[in-house]
Design a protein around this motif. Structure first.
Motif, mmCIF file in Angstrom:
data_model
loop_
_atom_site.group_PDB
_atom_site.id
_atom_site.type_symbol
_atom_site.label_atom_id
_atom_site.label_comp_id
_atom_site.label_asym_id
_atom_site.label_seq_id
_atom_site.Cartn_x
_atom_site.Cartn_y
_atom_site.Cartn_z
ATOM 1 N N ASP A 221 0.812 -1.221 0.000
ATOM 2 C CA ASP A 221 0.000 0.000 0.000
ATOM 3 C C ASP A 221 0.846 1.272 0.000
ATOM 4 O OD1 ASP A 221 -2.437 -1.024 -0.328
ATOM 5 O OD2 ASP A 221 -3.169 -0.665 1.712
ATOM 6 N N SER A 222 1.953 1.252 0.717
ATOM 7 C CA SER A 222 2.761 2.478 0.801
ATOM 8 C C SER A 222 3.229 2.896 -0.597
ATOM 9 C CB SER A 222 3.964 2.259 1.718
ATOM 10 O OG SER A 222 4.741 1.180 1.221
ATOM 11 N N LEU A 223 3.671 1.931 -1.407
ATOM 12 C CA LEU A 223 4.155 2.263 -2.755
ATOM 13 C C LEU A 223 2.999 2.544 -3.715
ATOM 14 C CD1 LEU A 223 7.094 -0.280 -3.112
ATOM 15 C CD2 LEU A 223 7.241 2.199 -2.812
ATOM 16 N N ARG A 224 1.937 1.770 -3.577
ATOM 17 C CA ARG A 224 0.759 1.981 -4.429
ATOM 18 C C ARG A 224 0.222 3.414 -4.238
ATOM 19 N NH1 ARG A 224 -4.536 1.905 -3.643
ATOM 20 N NH2 ARG A 224 -4.349 1.318 -1.456
ATOM 21 N N LEU A 225 0.120 3.829 -2.991
ATOM 22 C CA LEU A 225 -0.406 5.173 -2.715
ATOM 23 C C LEU A 225 0.566 6.254 -3.190
ATOM 24 C CD1 LEU A 225 -1.991 4.492 0.777
ATOM 25 C CD2 LEU A 225 -3.218 4.950 -1.358
ATOM 26 N N LYS A 226 1.855 5.936 -3.118
ATOM 27 C CA LYS A 226 2.852 6.884 -3.630
ATOM 28 C C LYS A 226 2.657 7.076 -5.135
ATOM 29 C CE LYS A 226 7.821 7.650 -3.329
ATOM 30 N NZ LYS A 226 9.118 6.999 -3.089
ATOM 31 N N MET A 227 2.433 5.959 -5.838
ATOM 32 C CA MET A 227 2.197 6.006 -7.289
ATOM 33 C C MET A 227 0.968 6.856 -7.616
ATOM 34 S SD MET A 227 1.284 2.787 -9.763
ATOM 35 C CE MET A 227 -0.405 2.618 -9.186
ATOM 36 N N LEU A 228 -0.050 6.755 -6.758
ATOM 37 C CA LEU A 228 -1.313 7.443 -7.048
ATOM 38 C C LEU A 228 -1.253 8.947 -6.801
ATOM 39 C CD1 LEU A 228 -3.945 4.859 -5.721
ATOM 40 C CD2 LEU A 228 -3.042 5.132 -8.036
ATOM 41 N N ASN A 229 -0.094 9.427 -6.311
ATOM 42 C CA ASN A 229 0.086 10.880 -6.242
ATOM 43 C C ASN A 229 0.114 11.495 -7.632
ATOM 44 O OD1 ASN A 229 0.226 11.481 -3.456
ATOM 45 N ND2 ASN A 229 2.266 10.569 -3.381
ATOM 46 N N CYS A 230 0.442 10.672 -8.632
ATOM 47 C CA CYS A 230 0.461 11.151 -10.011
ATOM 48 C C CYS A 230 -0.900 10.853 -10.655
ATOM 49 C CB CYS A 230 1.569 10.450 -10.790
ATOM 50 S SG CYS A 230 1.602 10.902 -12.524
ATOM 51 N N GLU A 231 -1.432 11.839 -11.364
ATOM 52 C CA GLU A 231 -2.732 11.721 -12.039
ATOM 53 C C GLU A 231 -2.873 10.352 -12.723
ATOM 54 O OE1 GLU A 231 -3.085 14.409 -15.364
ATOM 55 O OE2 GLU A 231 -5.279 14.436 -15.229
ATOM 56 N N TYR A 232 -3.984 9.663 -12.446
ATOM 57 C CA TYR A 232 -4.139 8.326 -13.042
ATOM 58 C C TYR A 232 -5.448 8.142 -13.797
ATOM 59 C CZ TYR A 232 -6.402 7.591 -8.455
ATOM 60 O OH TYR A 232 -7.183 7.712 -7.331
ATOM 61 N N GLY A 233 -6.080 9.260 -14.166
ATOM 62 C CA GLY A 233 -7.275 9.186 -15.012
ATOM 63 C C GLY A 233 -8.368 8.346 -14.390
ATOM 64 N N GLY A 234 -9.084 7.604 -15.231
ATOM 65 C CA GLY A 234 -10.198 6.785 -14.752
ATOM 66 C C GLY A 234 -9.847 5.313 -14.754
ATOM 67 N N MET A 235 -8.654 4.960 -14.255
ATOM 68 C CA MET A 235 -8.271 3.540 -14.253
ATOM 69 C C MET A 235 -9.259 2.703 -13.445
ATOM 70 S SD MET A 235 -5.747 2.828 -16.212
ATOM 71 C CE MET A 235 -5.406 1.159 -15.668
ATOM 72 N N ASN A 236 -9.761 3.259 -12.324
ATOM 73 C CA ASN A 236 -10.744 2.493 -11.539
ATOM 74 C C ASN A 236 -12.022 2.254 -12.345
ATOM 75 O OD1 ASN A 236 -11.466 5.203 -11.459
ATOM 76 N ND2 ASN A 236 -12.055 5.211 -9.301
ATOM 77 N N ASP A 237 -12.395 3.232 -13.152
ATOM 78 C CA ASP A 237 -13.623 3.136 -13.956
ATOM 79 C C ASP A 237 -13.484 2.071 -15.040
ATOM 80 O OD1 ASP A 237 -16.157 3.914 -14.969
ATOM 81 O OD2 ASP A 237 -15.181 5.216 -16.434
ATOM 82 N N VAL A 238 -12.399 2.132 -15.802
ATOM 83 C CA VAL A 238 -12.285 1.195 -16.930
ATOM 84 C C VAL A 238 -12.106 -0.237 -16.426
ATOM 85 C CG1 VAL A 238 -9.773 1.368 -17.372
ATOM 86 C CG2 VAL A 238 -11.347 0.930 -19.255
ATOM 87 N N LEU A 239 -11.406 -0.415 -15.312
ATOM 88 C CA LEU A 239 -11.237 -1.781 -14.785
ATOM 89 C C LEU A 239 -12.565 -2.331 -14.242
ATOM 90 C CD1 LEU A 239 -7.744 -1.248 -13.155
ATOM 91 C CD2 LEU A 239 -8.248 -2.830 -15.026
ATOM 92 N N ALA A 240 -13.366 -1.458 -13.620
ATOM 93 C CA ALA A 240 -14.699 -1.896 -13.173
ATOM 94 C C ALA A 240 -15.556 -2.282 -14.380
ATOM 95 C CB ALA A 240 -15.372 -0.786 -12.371
ATOM 96 N N ASN A 241 -15.425 -1.526 -15.467
ATOM 97 C CA ASN A 241 -16.183 -1.863 -16.674
ATOM 98 C C ASN A 241 -15.720 -3.190 -17.274
ATOM 99 O OD1 ASN A 241 -18.075 0.219 -16.892
ATOM 100 N ND2 ASN A 241 -16.519 1.638 -17.650
ATOM 101 N N ILE A 242 -14.425 -3.456 -17.215
ATOM 102 C CA ILE A 242 -13.929 -4.734 -17.757
ATOM 103 C C ILE A 242 -14.448 -5.895 -16.891
ATOM 104 C CG2 ILE A 242 -11.836 -6.087 -18.238
ATOM 105 C CD1 ILE A 242 -10.506 -3.341 -18.918
ATOM 106 N N TYR A 243 -14.539 -5.668 -15.597
ATOM 107 C CA TYR A 243 -15.181 -6.675 -14.735
ATOM 108 C C TYR A 243 -16.625 -6.897 -15.167
ATOM 109 C CZ TYR A 243 -18.036 -8.108 -10.728
ATOM 110 O OH TYR A 243 -18.968 -8.713 -9.928
ATOM 111 N N ALA A 244 -17.347 -5.795 -15.419
ATOM 112 C CA ALA A 244 -18.758 -5.924 -15.805
ATOM 113 C C ALA A 244 -18.897 -6.689 -17.120
ATOM 114 C CB ALA A 244 -19.394 -4.542 -15.932
#
Ligand code: ZN
Length: 467
Positions: A221-244
Protein backbone atom coordinates in the motif's frame (compact mmCIF):
# COMPACT_ATOMS: atom_id res chain seq x y z
CA UNK A 1 -52.97 3.86 -28.68
CA UNK A 2 -52.38 0.19 -29.41
CA UNK A 3 -50.40 1.15 -32.48
CA UNK A 4 -48.14 3.37 -30.37
CA UNK A 5 -47.54 0.61 -27.85
CA UNK A 6 -46.54 -1.71 -30.68
CA UNK A 7 -44.06 0.83 -32.03
CA UNK A 8 -42.51 1.18 -28.58
CA UNK A 9 -42.28 -2.58 -28.24
CA UNK A 10 -40.33 -2.91 -31.47
CA UNK A 11 -37.96 -0.16 -30.48
CA UNK A 12 -37.24 -1.61 -27.06
CA UNK A 13 -36.58 -5.03 -28.63
CA UNK A 14 -34.19 -3.44 -31.07
CA UNK A 15 -32.47 -1.61 -28.24
CA UNK A 16 -31.90 -4.84 -26.34
CA UNK A 17 -30.05 -6.34 -29.31
CA UNK A 18 -27.25 -3.79 -29.18
CA UNK A 19 -24.33 -3.76 -26.83
CA UNK A 20 -23.93 -0.11 -26.19
CA UNK A 21 -24.28 1.10 -22.68
CA UNK A 22 -22.31 0.98 -19.50
CA UNK A 23 -25.61 1.18 -17.64
CA UNK A 24 -27.25 -1.45 -19.78
CA UNK A 25 -30.80 -2.52 -20.26
CA UNK A 26 -31.72 -5.80 -18.62
CA UNK A 27 -30.73 -8.78 -20.78
CA UNK A 28 -27.91 -6.89 -22.52
CA UNK A 29 -25.65 -9.82 -23.34
CA UNK A 30 -22.49 -7.71 -23.66
CA UNK A 31 -22.49 -7.04 -19.92
CA UNK A 32 -21.99 -10.20 -17.86
CA UNK A 33 -22.42 -8.61 -14.44
CA UNK A 34 -25.79 -7.05 -13.69
CA UNK A 35 -25.94 -3.96 -11.54
CA UNK A 36 -26.36 -4.55 -7.84
CA UNK A 37 -27.53 -1.00 -7.23
CA UNK A 38 -31.01 -0.71 -8.72
CA UNK A 39 -31.02 1.37 -11.89
CA UNK A 40 -34.17 3.45 -12.23
CA UNK A 41 -33.46 5.38 -15.44
CA UNK A 42 -31.75 4.14 -18.57
CA UNK A 43 -30.58 6.04 -21.62
CA UNK A 44 -31.63 4.98 -25.07
CA UNK A 45 -29.06 3.25 -27.19
CA UNK A 46 -27.45 5.47 -29.75
CA UNK A 47 -28.76 3.44 -32.66
CA UNK A 48 -32.29 4.44 -31.70
CA UNK A 49 -31.50 8.14 -31.87
CA UNK A 50 -31.35 10.16 -35.06
CA UNK A 51 -31.08 13.92 -34.79
CA UNK A 52 -33.43 16.42 -36.32
CA UNK A 53 -32.13 19.84 -37.33
CA UNK A 54 -30.80 21.45 -34.17
CA UNK A 55 -27.58 22.89 -32.74
CA UNK A 56 -26.78 19.32 -31.66
CA UNK A 57 -27.05 17.97 -35.18
CA UNK A 58 -24.84 20.76 -36.45
CA UNK A 59 -22.29 20.04 -33.74
CA UNK A 60 -22.32 16.37 -34.65
CA UNK A 61 -21.87 17.09 -38.36
CA UNK A 62 -18.90 19.36 -37.68
CA UNK A 63 -17.41 16.74 -35.39
CA UNK A 64 -17.99 13.98 -37.96
CA UNK A 65 -16.16 16.00 -40.60
CA UNK A 66 -13.20 16.54 -38.27
CA UNK A 67 -13.08 12.85 -37.32
CA UNK A 68 -12.92 12.01 -41.03
CA UNK A 69 -10.16 14.55 -41.55
CA UNK A 70 -7.93 12.97 -38.91
CA UNK A 71 -5.76 10.08 -40.10
CA UNK A 72 -5.59 6.92 -37.97
CA UNK A 73 -2.01 6.24 -39.14
CA UNK A 74 -0.86 9.57 -37.72
CA UNK A 75 -2.61 8.86 -34.38
CA UNK A 76 -0.92 5.44 -34.36
CA UNK A 77 2.56 6.87 -35.04
CA UNK A 78 4.12 6.24 -31.63
CA UNK A 79 2.21 2.99 -31.10
CA UNK A 80 4.12 1.64 -34.10
CA UNK A 81 7.41 3.18 -32.97
CA UNK A 82 7.18 1.82 -29.43
CA UNK A 83 6.31 -1.63 -30.77
CA UNK A 84 9.32 -1.59 -33.13
CA UNK A 85 7.10 -1.54 -36.24
CA UNK A 86 7.54 0.78 -39.24
CA UNK A 87 5.49 3.97 -39.09
CA UNK A 88 3.09 4.81 -41.94
CA UNK A 89 2.83 8.58 -41.64
CA UNK A 90 4.02 11.51 -39.50
CA UNK A 91 3.04 12.32 -35.92
CA UNK A 92 0.50 15.04 -35.03
CA UNK A 93 1.54 18.12 -33.06
CA UNK A 94 0.74 19.42 -29.60
CA UNK A 95 0.62 16.89 -26.79
CA UNK A 96 0.57 14.04 -29.32
CA UNK A 97 4.22 14.68 -30.05
CA UNK A 98 5.00 15.18 -26.36
CA UNK A 99 4.67 13.08 -23.23
CA UNK A 100 0.95 12.42 -23.47
CA UNK A 101 1.03 10.86 -26.93
CA UNK A 102 -1.50 8.11 -27.49
CA UNK A 103 -4.29 9.60 -25.42
CA UNK A 104 -5.91 11.15 -28.51
CA UNK A 105 -5.98 7.76 -30.22
CA UNK A 106 -7.97 6.40 -27.27
CA UNK A 107 -10.49 9.23 -27.47
CA UNK A 108 -10.62 8.87 -31.26
CA UNK A 109 -11.43 5.18 -31.03
CA UNK A 110 -14.24 5.98 -28.57
CA UNK A 111 -15.54 8.82 -30.74
CA UNK A 112 -15.62 6.94 -34.06
CA UNK A 113 -17.13 3.83 -32.44
CA UNK A 114 -19.97 5.90 -30.97
CA UNK A 115 -20.30 7.99 -34.13
CA UNK A 116 -20.75 4.80 -36.14
CA UNK A 117 -23.74 3.83 -34.03
CA UNK A 118 -25.09 7.37 -33.82
CA UNK A 119 -24.94 8.02 -37.58
CA UNK A 120 -24.94 4.57 -39.18
CA UNK A 121 -21.99 5.67 -41.37
CA UNK A 122 -19.98 2.54 -42.08
CA UNK A 123 -16.77 4.50 -42.65
CA UNK A 124 -16.53 4.98 -38.87
CA UNK A 125 -16.83 1.22 -38.32
CA UNK A 126 -14.09 0.60 -40.91
CA UNK A 127 -11.78 3.02 -39.16
CA UNK A 128 -12.52 1.55 -35.75
CA UNK A 129 -11.80 -1.96 -37.05
CA UNK A 130 -8.61 -0.77 -38.74
CA UNK A 131 -7.27 0.80 -35.55
CA UNK A 132 -8.08 -2.29 -33.46
CA UNK A 133 -6.28 -4.50 -36.03
CA UNK A 134 -3.24 -2.23 -36.01
CA UNK A 135 -3.18 -2.15 -32.20
CA UNK A 136 -3.31 -5.94 -32.24
CA UNK A 137 -0.20 -5.96 -34.48
CA UNK A 138 1.52 -3.72 -31.94
CA UNK A 139 0.45 -5.97 -29.07
CA UNK A 140 1.76 -9.07 -30.83
CA UNK A 141 5.10 -7.35 -31.48
CA UNK A 142 5.47 -6.38 -27.82
CA UNK A 143 4.26 -9.67 -26.28
CA UNK A 144 3.53 -8.20 -22.83
CA UNK A 145 -0.18 -7.44 -23.21
CA UNK A 146 0.61 -3.75 -23.13
CA UNK A 147 -0.03 -1.32 -26.00
CA UNK A 148 1.07 2.29 -25.74
CA UNK A 149 2.62 5.37 -27.25
CA UNK A 150 4.14 7.10 -24.21
CA UNK A 151 7.81 8.09 -24.45
CA UNK A 152 9.98 5.77 -22.26
CA UNK A 153 6.92 3.79 -21.17
CA UNK A 154 8.76 0.47 -20.75
CA UNK A 155 11.20 2.04 -18.33
CA UNK A 156 8.45 3.95 -16.45
CA UNK A 157 6.29 0.88 -15.85
CA UNK A 158 9.19 -1.57 -15.31
CA UNK A 159 10.27 0.63 -12.41
CA UNK A 160 6.71 0.75 -11.05
CA UNK A 161 6.52 -3.04 -11.12
CA UNK A 162 9.81 -3.23 -9.22
CA UNK A 163 8.53 -0.76 -6.63
CA UNK A 164 10.84 2.02 -7.78
CA UNK A 165 8.40 4.92 -7.72
CA UNK A 166 9.02 8.63 -7.99
CA UNK A 167 5.75 10.44 -8.29
CA UNK A 168 4.28 13.93 -8.15
CA UNK A 169 1.22 15.72 -9.54
CA UNK A 170 1.85 14.93 -13.20
CA UNK A 171 5.06 12.95 -13.03
CA UNK A 172 5.58 9.23 -12.59
CA UNK A 173 9.18 8.07 -12.98
CA UNK A 174 9.79 10.88 -15.46
CA UNK A 175 6.63 10.23 -17.52
CA UNK A 176 3.72 12.64 -17.94
CA UNK A 177 0.66 11.11 -16.22
CA UNK A 178 1.19 7.72 -17.91
CA UNK A 179 -1.82 6.00 -16.29
CA UNK A 180 -3.99 8.80 -17.69
CA UNK A 181 -3.00 7.77 -21.22
CA UNK A 182 -3.31 4.05 -20.45
CA UNK A 183 -6.88 4.70 -19.29
CA UNK A 184 -7.79 6.50 -22.54
CA UNK A 185 -6.42 3.65 -24.68
CA UNK A 186 -8.27 1.04 -22.62
CA UNK A 187 -11.50 3.06 -22.67
CA UNK A 188 -11.24 3.35 -26.47
CA UNK A 189 -10.91 -0.43 -26.78
CA UNK A 190 -13.88 -0.98 -24.44
CA UNK A 191 -15.96 1.38 -26.58
CA UNK A 192 -14.89 -0.38 -29.80
CA UNK A 193 -16.22 -3.58 -28.24
CA UNK A 194 -19.42 -2.18 -26.80
CA UNK A 195 -20.42 0.06 -29.69
CA UNK A 196 -19.15 -1.90 -32.72
CA UNK A 197 -19.14 -5.42 -31.26
CA UNK A 198 -15.44 -5.86 -32.04
CA UNK A 199 -14.40 -8.90 -30.00
CA UNK A 200 -10.71 -8.39 -30.78
CA UNK A 201 -10.94 -5.06 -28.98
CA UNK A 202 -12.24 -6.88 -25.91
CA UNK A 203 -9.37 -9.39 -26.07
CA UNK A 204 -6.85 -6.56 -26.33
CA UNK A 205 -8.26 -4.56 -23.44
CA UNK A 206 -8.45 -7.67 -21.28
CA UNK A 207 -4.76 -8.32 -21.94
CA UNK A 208 -4.01 -4.71 -21.00
CA UNK A 209 -5.93 -5.24 -17.77
CA UNK A 210 -3.81 -8.35 -17.09
CA UNK A 211 -0.68 -6.33 -17.76
CA UNK A 212 -1.98 -3.71 -15.29
CA UNK A 213 -2.49 -6.49 -12.73
CA UNK A 214 1.10 -7.69 -13.22
CA UNK A 215 2.40 -4.14 -12.87
CA UNK A 216 0.61 -2.95 -9.71
CA UNK A 217 -1.22 -5.74 -7.91
CA UNK A 218 1.75 -6.85 -5.80
CA UNK A 219 2.75 -3.36 -4.67
CA UNK A 220 2.44 -2.76 -0.93
CA UNK A 221 0.00 0.00 0.00
CA UNK A 222 2.76 2.48 0.80
CA UNK A 223 4.15 2.26 -2.75
CA UNK A 224 0.76 1.98 -4.43
CA UNK A 225 -0.41 5.17 -2.71
CA UNK A 226 2.85 6.88 -3.63
CA UNK A 227 2.20 6.01 -7.29
CA UNK A 228 -1.31 7.44 -7.05
CA UNK A 229 0.09 10.88 -6.24
CA UNK A 230 0.46 11.15 -10.01
CA UNK A 231 -2.73 11.72 -12.04
CA UNK A 232 -4.14 8.33 -13.04
CA UNK A 233 -7.28 9.19 -15.01
CA UNK A 234 -10.20 6.79 -14.75
CA UNK A 235 -8.27 3.54 -14.25
CA UNK A 236 -10.74 2.49 -11.54
CA UNK A 237 -13.62 3.14 -13.96
CA UNK A 238 -12.29 1.20 -16.93
CA UNK A 239 -11.24 -1.78 -14.79
CA UNK A 240 -14.70 -1.90 -13.17
CA UNK A 241 -16.18 -1.86 -16.67
CA UNK A 242 -13.93 -4.73 -17.76
CA UNK A 243 -15.18 -6.68 -14.73
CA UNK A 244 -18.76 -5.92 -15.81
CA UNK A 245 -18.06 -7.08 -19.36
CA UNK A 246 -16.04 -10.22 -18.53
CA UNK A 247 -17.49 -11.25 -15.18
CA UNK A 248 -13.93 -11.80 -13.86
CA UNK A 249 -13.71 -10.44 -10.31
CA UNK A 250 -9.96 -10.06 -10.62
CA UNK A 251 -10.58 -6.82 -12.51
CA UNK A 252 -13.01 -5.49 -9.91
CA UNK A 253 -10.44 -6.08 -7.17
CA UNK A 254 -7.81 -4.49 -9.37
CA UNK A 255 -10.01 -1.42 -9.86
CA UNK A 256 -9.72 -0.76 -6.11
CA UNK A 257 -5.92 -0.61 -6.41
CA UNK A 258 -6.63 2.80 -7.95
CA UNK A 259 -8.14 4.16 -4.75
CA UNK A 260 -6.27 6.95 -3.01
CA UNK A 261 -6.64 8.18 0.54
CA UNK A 262 -5.93 11.87 0.01
CA UNK A 263 -8.94 12.49 -2.25
CA UNK A 264 -11.19 9.43 -2.23
CA UNK A 265 -10.64 8.65 1.45
CA UNK A 266 -11.57 12.25 2.26
CA UNK A 267 -14.67 12.13 0.09
CA UNK A 268 -15.77 8.90 1.78
CA UNK A 269 -15.69 10.88 5.06
CA UNK A 270 -17.68 13.66 3.35
CA UNK A 271 -14.82 16.15 3.59
CA UNK A 272 -14.09 18.49 0.68
CA UNK A 273 -10.57 17.69 -0.59
CA UNK A 274 -10.78 19.94 -3.66
CA UNK A 275 -9.34 23.34 -2.61
CA UNK A 276 -5.91 23.62 -4.20
CA UNK A 277 -6.30 20.38 -6.15
CA UNK A 278 -6.09 19.86 -9.91
CA UNK A 279 -9.71 19.51 -10.87
CA UNK A 280 -9.70 17.09 -13.79
CA UNK A 281 -7.34 14.71 -12.04
CA UNK A 282 -10.15 14.01 -9.60
CA UNK A 283 -13.44 13.93 -11.52
CA UNK A 284 -12.68 10.54 -13.15
CA UNK A 285 -12.05 9.02 -9.71
CA UNK A 286 -15.65 9.83 -8.73
CA UNK A 287 -16.95 8.33 -12.00
CA UNK A 288 -15.07 5.13 -11.19
CA UNK A 289 -16.56 5.08 -7.69
CA UNK A 290 -20.06 5.51 -9.17
CA UNK A 291 -19.46 2.54 -11.46
CA UNK A 292 -18.05 0.45 -8.60
CA UNK A 293 -21.14 1.26 -6.55
CA UNK A 294 -23.43 0.15 -9.37
CA UNK A 295 -21.61 -3.17 -9.58
CA UNK A 296 -21.12 -3.85 -5.86
CA UNK A 297 -23.68 -1.84 -3.89
CA UNK A 298 -20.76 -0.66 -1.73
CA UNK A 299 -22.13 2.34 0.17
CA UNK A 300 -18.77 4.05 0.53
CA UNK A 301 -18.37 4.19 -3.26
CA UNK A 302 -21.79 5.78 -3.54
CA UNK A 303 -20.85 8.37 -0.91
CA UNK A 304 -17.64 9.27 -2.76
CA UNK A 305 -19.48 9.77 -6.07
CA UNK A 306 -22.47 11.69 -4.69
CA UNK A 307 -20.50 13.84 -2.23
CA UNK A 308 -17.98 14.72 -4.93
CA UNK A 309 -20.80 15.76 -7.27
CA UNK A 310 -22.57 17.94 -4.70
CA UNK A 311 -19.32 19.53 -3.55
CA UNK A 312 -18.15 20.28 -7.09
CA UNK A 313 -21.50 21.48 -8.41
CA UNK A 314 -22.61 23.51 -5.40
CA UNK A 315 -19.28 24.94 -4.19
CA UNK A 316 -16.72 24.89 -7.02
CA UNK A 317 -18.69 25.39 -10.25
CA UNK A 318 -19.19 28.55 -12.27
CA UNK A 319 -22.49 29.68 -13.74
CA UNK A 320 -21.97 27.73 -16.99
CA UNK A 321 -21.57 24.46 -15.08
CA UNK A 322 -17.79 24.32 -15.58
CA UNK A 323 -15.16 24.31 -12.87
CA UNK A 324 -11.49 25.18 -12.26
CA UNK A 325 -9.37 28.29 -12.74
CA UNK A 326 -6.08 27.52 -14.51
CA UNK A 327 -7.22 23.88 -14.07
CA UNK A 328 -7.34 24.07 -10.26
CA UNK A 329 -10.09 24.30 -7.67
CA UNK A 330 -9.78 27.01 -5.03
CA UNK A 331 -11.53 28.06 -1.87
CA UNK A 332 -15.19 26.94 -1.99
CA UNK A 333 -17.94 29.48 -2.66
CA UNK A 334 -15.57 32.24 -3.75
CA UNK A 335 -15.60 31.89 -7.50
CA UNK A 336 -16.07 35.61 -8.18
CA UNK A 337 -12.47 36.04 -7.01
CA UNK A 338 -11.26 33.68 -9.73
CA UNK A 339 -12.50 34.95 -13.10
CA UNK A 340 -9.73 34.74 -15.68
CA UNK A 341 -8.82 33.76 -19.24
CA UNK A 342 -8.43 30.18 -18.02
CA UNK A 343 -11.66 29.25 -16.23
CA UNK A 344 -13.64 26.06 -16.90
CA UNK A 345 -11.40 23.45 -18.55
CA UNK A 346 -13.70 21.60 -20.94
CA UNK A 347 -12.53 18.06 -20.02
CA UNK A 348 -13.82 18.65 -16.50
CA UNK A 349 -17.37 19.14 -17.73
CA UNK A 350 -17.10 16.22 -20.16
CA UNK A 351 -16.34 14.15 -17.07
CA UNK A 352 -18.92 15.84 -14.81
CA UNK A 353 -21.65 14.94 -17.32
CA UNK A 354 -20.56 11.30 -17.21
CA UNK A 355 -20.70 11.38 -13.42
CA UNK A 356 -24.12 13.05 -13.49
CA UNK A 357 -25.46 10.37 -15.79
CA UNK A 358 -24.36 7.61 -13.43
CA UNK A 359 -25.90 9.31 -10.41
CA UNK A 360 -29.13 10.07 -12.23
CA UNK A 361 -29.43 6.46 -13.36
CA UNK A 362 -29.90 5.20 -9.82
CA UNK A 363 -31.33 8.38 -8.29
CA UNK A 364 -33.32 10.20 -10.95
CA UNK A 365 -33.71 13.67 -9.45
CA UNK A 366 -34.32 17.03 -11.11
CA UNK A 367 -31.22 18.41 -9.39
CA UNK A 368 -28.98 16.19 -11.50
CA UNK A 369 -30.74 16.95 -14.77
CA UNK A 370 -30.85 20.69 -14.05
CA UNK A 371 -27.07 20.65 -13.76
CA UNK A 372 -26.77 18.44 -16.80
CA UNK A 373 -28.80 20.82 -18.92
CA UNK A 374 -26.91 23.87 -17.68
CA UNK A 375 -23.48 22.40 -18.34
CA UNK A 376 -24.45 20.79 -21.64
CA UNK A 377 -25.85 23.93 -23.22
CA UNK A 378 -23.58 26.53 -21.66
CA UNK A 379 -20.26 24.70 -21.65
CA UNK A 380 -20.18 21.66 -23.95
CA UNK A 381 -22.06 23.23 -26.86
CA UNK A 382 -20.17 26.48 -26.28
CA UNK A 383 -16.81 24.70 -26.39
CA UNK A 384 -17.10 23.96 -30.11
CA UNK A 385 -16.35 26.51 -32.81
CA UNK A 386 -19.67 26.60 -34.72
CA UNK A 387 -17.87 27.31 -38.00
CA UNK A 388 -15.21 24.62 -38.11
CA UNK A 389 -15.79 22.25 -35.19
CA UNK A 390 -12.56 23.04 -33.33
CA UNK A 391 -12.50 22.98 -29.53
CA UNK A 392 -11.68 25.23 -26.60
CA UNK A 393 -9.46 24.13 -23.76
CA UNK A 394 -10.95 26.77 -21.45
CA UNK A 395 -14.18 28.73 -21.61
CA UNK A 396 -12.93 32.02 -20.18
CA UNK A 397 -15.30 33.98 -17.94
CA UNK A 398 -13.23 37.12 -17.40
CA UNK A 399 -14.95 40.18 -18.84
CA UNK A 400 -13.64 41.19 -22.27
CA UNK A 401 -11.77 37.97 -22.97
CA UNK A 402 -12.28 35.55 -25.86
CA UNK A 403 -12.16 31.84 -26.58
CA UNK A 404 -9.09 30.25 -28.13
CA UNK A 405 -9.87 27.31 -30.39
CA UNK A 406 -7.59 24.40 -31.28
CA UNK A 407 -5.90 23.98 -34.63
CA UNK A 408 -6.82 20.90 -36.70
CA UNK A 409 -3.42 19.16 -36.59
CA UNK A 410 -0.90 21.04 -34.44
CA UNK A 411 -2.41 21.70 -31.01
CA UNK A 412 -3.68 18.41 -29.65
CA UNK A 413 -4.53 18.61 -25.94
CA UNK A 414 -6.71 16.68 -23.50
CA UNK A 415 -9.67 18.90 -24.40
CA UNK A 416 -9.31 18.09 -28.10
CA UNK A 417 -9.44 14.41 -27.12
CA UNK A 418 -12.53 14.71 -24.94
CA UNK A 419 -13.90 17.31 -27.38
CA UNK A 420 -14.08 14.86 -30.30
CA UNK A 421 -16.13 12.54 -28.10
CA UNK A 422 -18.51 15.23 -26.87
CA UNK A 423 -20.57 15.47 -30.05
CA UNK A 424 -20.57 11.79 -30.98
CA UNK A 425 -23.02 10.59 -28.36
CA UNK A 426 -26.20 12.60 -28.18
CA UNK A 427 -28.89 10.75 -26.33
CA UNK A 428 -32.55 11.10 -25.66
CA UNK A 429 -34.14 12.67 -22.61
CA UNK A 430 -37.49 11.00 -23.11
CA UNK A 431 -36.76 7.77 -21.33
CA UNK A 432 -35.07 9.59 -18.49
CA UNK A 433 -38.27 11.56 -18.00
CA UNK A 434 -40.42 8.47 -17.93
CA UNK A 435 -40.06 7.55 -14.25
CA UNK A 436 -41.76 10.82 -13.34
CA UNK A 437 -44.70 10.46 -15.72
CA UNK A 438 -48.08 8.93 -15.15
CA UNK A 439 -49.25 6.33 -17.63
CA UNK A 440 -51.59 8.85 -19.22
CA UNK A 441 -48.77 11.41 -19.57
CA UNK A 442 -46.56 8.82 -21.23
CA UNK A 443 -49.29 7.98 -23.68
CA UNK A 444 -49.78 11.63 -24.60
CA UNK A 445 -46.03 12.09 -24.99
CA UNK A 446 -45.85 9.08 -27.30
CA UNK A 447 -48.84 10.30 -29.25
CA UNK A 448 -47.42 13.80 -29.61
CA UNK A 449 -43.93 12.74 -30.67
CA UNK A 450 -45.20 10.02 -33.02
CA UNK A 451 -47.35 12.52 -34.86
CA UNK A 452 -44.92 15.37 -34.90
CA UNK A 453 -41.95 13.32 -36.04
CA UNK A 454 -43.41 10.37 -37.95
CA UNK A 455 -40.73 7.79 -38.57
CA UNK A 456 -38.19 10.00 -36.82
CA UNK A 457 -39.50 10.29 -33.33
CA UNK A 458 -36.30 10.70 -31.51
CA UNK A 459 -35.19 14.24 -31.37
CA UNK A 460 -32.38 14.37 -28.91
CA UNK A 461 -31.27 16.46 -26.00
CA UNK A 462 -28.73 14.53 -24.05
CA UNK A 463 -25.37 12.96 -24.47
CA UNK A 464 -22.91 11.23 -22.11
CA UNK A 465 -23.34 7.59 -22.82
CA UNK A 466 -20.04 5.85 -22.99
CA UNK A 467 -16.87 5.66 -21.08
ZN1 ZN B 1 -8.71 19.08 -20.95
Amino acid sequence: MKKITAICGVLFLWAAGWAQSYVPEKNNKAIMVPNVAPVKAYAFNLSNVRLLNSPFKKAMQLDSAYLMLLKPDRLLYRFYKNAGLPVKDSIYGGWESEGLSGHTMGHYLSAISMMYVATGNNEFKKRSDYIVNELERCEQARKTGYIGAIPNEDSIFDKVAKGEIKSGGFDLNGGWSPWYTVHKVMAGLCDAYLYTNNKRALQLVTRMADWTYNTVNHLPDSLRLKMLNCEYGGMNDVLANIYAITGNKKYLNLSYKFYDEFVMGQLAKQKDPLPGKHSNTNVPKAIGSARQYELTGNKSDSTIAAFFWHTMVNHHSYVIGGNSNYEYCGKPDSLSERLSDATCETCNTYNMLKLTRHLFAYKPSAEYMDYYERALYNHILASQNPENGMMTYFVPLRMGTQKQFSDSFHTFTCCVGSGIENHSKWQLVRKFVYPFCTKMERSWFDYFTANKFPGQRYDTFLNTNGN
